[in-house]
Each structure stands twice: as structure tokens, then as C-alpha cells.
Design a protein around this motif. Sequence first.
Motif, mmCIF file in Angstrom:
data_model
loop_
_atom_site.group_PDB
_atom_site.id
_atom_site.type_symbol
_atom_site.label_atom_id
_atom_site.label_comp_id
_atom_site.label_asym_id
_atom_site.label_seq_id
_atom_site.Cartn_x
_atom_site.Cartn_y
_atom_site.Cartn_z
ATOM 1 N N HIS A 277 0.825 -1.212 0.000
ATOM 2 C CA HIS A 277 0.000 0.000 0.000
ATOM 3 C C HIS A 277 0.861 1.264 0.000
ATOM 4 O O HIS A 277 0.512 2.262 -0.641
ATOM 5 N N THR B 103 1.165 4.196 -3.012
ATOM 6 C CA THR B 103 0.681 5.505 -2.533
ATOM 7 C C THR B 103 -0.737 5.439 -1.965
ATOM 8 O O THR B 103 -1.435 6.452 -1.894
ATOM 9 N N LEU B 104 -1.158 4.262 -1.539
ATOM 10 C CA LEU B 104 -2.444 4.133 -0.862
ATOM 11 C C LEU B 104 -2.312 4.391 0.635
ATOM 12 O O LEU B 104 -3.311 4.582 1.328
ATOM 13 N N ASP B 105 -1.090 4.387 1.119
ATOM 14 C CA ASP B 105 -0.790 4.661 2.522
ATOM 15 C C ASP B 105 0.536 5.421 2.557
ATOM 16 O O ASP B 105 1.296 5.405 1.582
ATOM 17 N N LYS C 61 -2.250 14.776 -2.920
ATOM 18 C CA LYS C 61 -3.159 13.622 -2.963
ATOM 19 C C LYS C 61 -3.796 13.486 -4.341
ATOM 20 O O LYS C 61 -3.971 12.370 -4.859
ATOM 21 N N GLN D 46 -1.175 12.068 -6.637
ATOM 22 C CA GLN D 46 -0.992 10.645 -6.348
ATOM 23 C C GLN D 46 -2.123 9.817 -6.945
ATOM 24 O O GLN D 46 -1.883 8.739 -7.504
ATOM 25 N N ALA D 47 -3.341 10.318 -6.833
ATOM 26 C CA ALA D 47 -4.492 9.599 -7.404
ATOM 27 C C ALA D 47 -4.353 9.472 -8.916
ATOM 28 O O ALA D 47 -4.640 8.417 -9.498
ATOM 29 N N ARG E 38 -1.696 6.839 -9.644
ATOM 30 C CA ARG E 38 -2.226 5.475 -9.478
ATOM 31 C C ARG E 38 -3.079 5.066 -10.664
ATOM 32 O O ARG E 38 -3.002 3.934 -11.152
ATOM 33 N N PHE F 298 -4.234 -2.402 -9.649
ATOM 34 C CA PHE F 298 -4.340 -3.103 -8.371
ATOM 35 C C PHE F 298 -5.273 -4.308 -8.499
ATOM 36 O O PHE F 298 -6.344 -4.212 -9.092
ATOM 37 N N TYR G 23 -6.826 -7.422 -5.863
ATOM 38 C CA TYR G 23 -6.937 -7.829 -4.463
ATOM 39 C C TYR G 23 -7.483 -9.253 -4.355
ATOM 40 O O TYR G 23 -8.035 -9.804 -5.307
#
Length: 231
Positions: A53, A57-59, A78, A81-82, A85, A91, A93
Motif C-alpha cells: 500500500h 501511494t495508498l498509505d 493527494k 498521487q491519485a 495510481r 491493483f 486484491y
Amino acid sequence: MSSPLLVGKNIVKNFIDAQRSVDILHGVNINVHAGETLAILGASGSGKSTLLHILGTLDSPCSGDVLFKGESLLSLSKKQQASFRNTQLGFVYQFHHLLPEFNATENVAMPKLIAGVAKKEAYAGAHELLERVGLSHRLNHKPHQMSGGERQRVAIARAMINKPSIIMADEPTGNLDNDASDDILKLINDINKADNTCFIIVTHDHGLANKMDRTLTLVNGNFMNEGDVGK
């Protein structure tokens, strides 16, 4: 060897739990190269998902930095970063995270629609990818109408839609039976070879990890095989 595509530098992460600090990552360093498949192994609670993460850049770490092509990602806003991504990362999961009210085409097209691409073009790209992952017969099916393996294929197609440099997968076969897991592994390898897409896969499955180009193992907040980190 060429410069790394993605670098994690001295990443430290801890959480406050019941008024005490719980250390998760202790100055982790990692270099990831374009086109490689990399497995990050570790027991439950070892911090491997947290590290993924942060790299995506999710955390944010408590200290350290993440660089993409030599540029700091943590210095971006932010919003930036979005955007990063959505254009450079995909991603996947364990539990697919598909939107239940949308069909396969709509789920796969979503990142393009978010990026402002016209619906017709986004859907055409989604159809092409769904055919590529063997789901041309599932274009209009919603997640509940598909098997676990099919849902994960849709998730992989969605991760590919913006032609990312890196796909980050967190236990992508953890919820699948052996046959479906083998199918997903083959698909990952096919995408890697055909598109030169880098995969970073977090897993506790040694069988899956052994089929990647390189494996790093997190133990007590850092990599056990530290000598491999700089490859």
C-alpha cells in the motif's frame, strides 16, 4: 542493470494500538525493475500488505520515501498521487473489489471513465481486455453471476485497462481453488511476457512465489534476504 523503476527507501511504519506503538516496517529498502515479477512473502501480520500500500501511494510511511523513475511520489499532492495510481499502477486484491451493481464491461472500463475517456472508447478497450482474459462470453454479467476465478480475471483486466507500468496484487489467488489459481498465475505470466508489465505480488503462497522472477521475504519488519533487495 538499468535503474530501478520503483524504489522504496528506508520505509518505516508503525501504528498506535491501545496507546502503545506497534512497529510494522523497520527501514525497508526495495528496488523494483521494469518488466520483472516480484513476490513479497511473509506471514500474516508481517507488514507485506502495508508495504504494498505504501509503494502504491495508498498509505504513507512514518518516514522514508517512494520513488518512481527517480521522482518522489510522497512529495506529490493527494490529487497527483491519485492521477499517478490511475495511469501508472493497476491493483488486484484477494476479494476482487468489483462494483456489484456494474457488469464486467463497466467494471473494467471504470478507470478509463474516471480518467475522462469517452464511454465508447472505454467500453471498446474493456471488451478487448475481457476477450484477452478469456471472458468474451461474460461482458454483460455482474460479479454475482461469475465464478471466483472469473471475477479475478475481470479484476486483472480492470488493472490492465490504462496500460500501467506496474500491477500490484495482494494475495490474488488467496480465495481461489487450485485450478483457478493456476489459471490466474498463467494469465499473470502471459501479461508479463506480452506487455512487459511489472508485477509485485504479495502472498503467503510459496508455490506462487517460486514462479516469480524474484522473491523477498518480510520477517520482523524487514527483508530476510537483504542481499536481493538491490538487484
